[in-house]
Design an enzyme around this catalytic site. Structure first.
Site, mmCIF file in Angstrom:
data_model
loop_
_atom_site.group_PDB
_atom_site.id
_atom_site.type_symbol
_atom_site.label_atom_id
_atom_site.label_comp_id
_atom_site.label_asym_id
_atom_site.label_seq_id
_atom_site.Cartn_x
_atom_site.Cartn_y
_atom_site.Cartn_z
ATOM 1 C CB CYS A 1 -3.222 0.626 -2.251
ATOM 2 S SG CYS A 1 -3.248 2.459 -2.779
ATOM 3 C CG ASN A 2 -9.632 1.405 -2.740
ATOM 4 O OD1 ASN A 2 -10.840 0.662 -3.092
ATOM 5 N ND2 ASN A 2 -9.209 1.158 -1.281
ATOM 6 C CB THR A 3 -4.726 5.254 -5.171
ATOM 7 O OG1 THR A 3 -5.669 5.695 -4.099
ATOM 8 C CG2 THR A 3 -4.435 6.246 -6.222
ATOM 9 C CG ASP A 6 -1.829 1.236 1.551
ATOM 10 O OD1 ASP A 6 -2.405 1.612 0.128
ATOM 11 O OD2 ASP A 6 -1.980 1.596 2.403
ATOM 12 C CB SER A 7 0.138 4.679 -0.665
ATOM 13 O OG SER A 7 -0.883 4.901 0.125
ATOM 14 C CB CYS A 19 -9.194 5.283 0.698
ATOM 15 S SG CYS A 19 -7.568 5.559 1.412
ATOM 16 C CB THR A 20 -6.772 0.208 2.169
ATOM 17 O OG1 THR A 20 -5.783 0.959 1.766
ATOM 18 C CG2 THR A 20 -7.322 -0.622 1.101
ATOM 19 C CE1 TYR A 74 2.750 5.061 -3.263
ATOM 20 C CE2 TYR A 74 1.305 3.486 -4.194
ATOM 21 C CZ TYR A 74 2.436 4.120 -3.760
ATOM 22 O OH TYR A 74 3.621 2.891 -3.473
ATOM 23 N N GLY A 75 -2.790 9.065 -4.031
ATOM 24 C CA GLY A 75 -3.969 9.724 -4.445
ATOM 25 C C GLY A 75 -3.937 11.126 -5.246
#
Ligand code: DGL
Length: 265
Positions: free
Chosen positions: A77-79, A14-15, A187-188, A46-47
């Site tokens: 991570c959704n992004t 993840d970010s 978003c996680t 990251y978004g």
């Protein structure tokens, strides 16, 4: 497929620390699987980055996890999923599991025909999200809100700060005015805000996140590939972070066997 054995670990990235909300679900469902987690906090959020930048960071994380011997990679991570998973799947042999905002289940369940989604700019502007939302029944209104600043506050250990509650009130009030009955956390990082969110929206609105679904999907794919670890041993859970580890230590307080290592990547 890569030449992995069932004893290899599940790689997760993840970010930042948000993907630990997914790791917790995976660890609960698959307690004897070893896991290696990358918290790319140095590069969060990251978004606000371009698709190309998100792909480059996802490549870096993927290659490190492959070096660490991962048998599968969970993009927690959704992004990164909405911007980079297609690229990753096209270019690497290892299986990938992604996470996308759960607007479909929310759309099925809504009674007011109004659902809210809180996610990063990168997720909401992605082609994948646009494609998923275009398939939702046109009678259902989706109220989209970029959670600008939320990831930064979480990464800086300010979950319970007054700045956080000011931002959340600003983002959630329009959704309350429009009478949403489901709020999708896209978003996680955001599951860590649920107590703060509840204070603002009350108990009647359903909050939906995809963590459990991702864990189940990970189990199914490993099972289909015959890669589930069949040994009954204590698992090793390693977390690499490339910035200050304080918030990670706090989040993993109830997992005393987790190994947290500061590492440059
Ligand atoms: N946890 C990431 C997500 O699910 C946060 C993205 C960011 O770093 O902005 O989208």
């Amino acid at each position: 497929m890569i030449n992995a054995s069932s004893n290899n670990s599940i790689g997760i990235f993840d970010s930042g620390i948000g993907g630990t909300s997914i790791w917790k679900e995976i660890h609960a469902l698959l307690p004897n699987e070893d896991t290696v987690y990358l918290s790319d906090s140095k590069n969060a959020p990251y978004g606000l980055k371009s698709k190309e930048e998100i792909i480059d960071l996802s490549i870096k994380n993927t290659e490190l996890l492959i070096k660490e011997g991962a048998k599968i990679i969970v993009v927690a991570c959704n992004t990164a999923t909405t911007n980079a998973i297609q690229y990753l799947r096209n270019n690497y042999q290892i299986p990938f599991i992604g996470i996308e905002p759960a607007i479909k289940p929310a759309a099925i369940k809504t009674k007011t025909n109004k659902i809210g989604i809180l996610a990063t700019k990168g997720t909401l502007n992605s082609e994948l999200f646009e494609h998923t939302s275009s398939k939702i029944d046109k009678h259902i209104k989706i109220i989209e809100q970029v959670g600008e600043g939320l990831v930064e506050l979480i990464e800086n250990n300010k979950i319970e700060s007054s700045e956080m509650s000011v931002l959340l009130k600003k983002y959630l009030s329009p959704m309350l005015e429009q009478k949403i009955d489901h709020l999708v956390l896209g978003c996680t990082h955001y599951p860590y805000l649920i107590p703060q969110i509840r204070k603002i929206i009350g108990e009647d609105i359903q909050i939906i996140d995809s963590g459990e679904a991702v864990a189940k999907q990970t189990k199914n794919i490993l099972s289909n590939l015959n890669l589930l670890n069949k040994e009954s041993k204590k698992s090793t859970t390693i977390f690499y972070i490339n910035k200050d580890e304080v918030i990670l230590e706090k989040i993993l307080l109830n997992y005393p066997n987790s190994i947290i290592k500061k590492r440059d990547f």
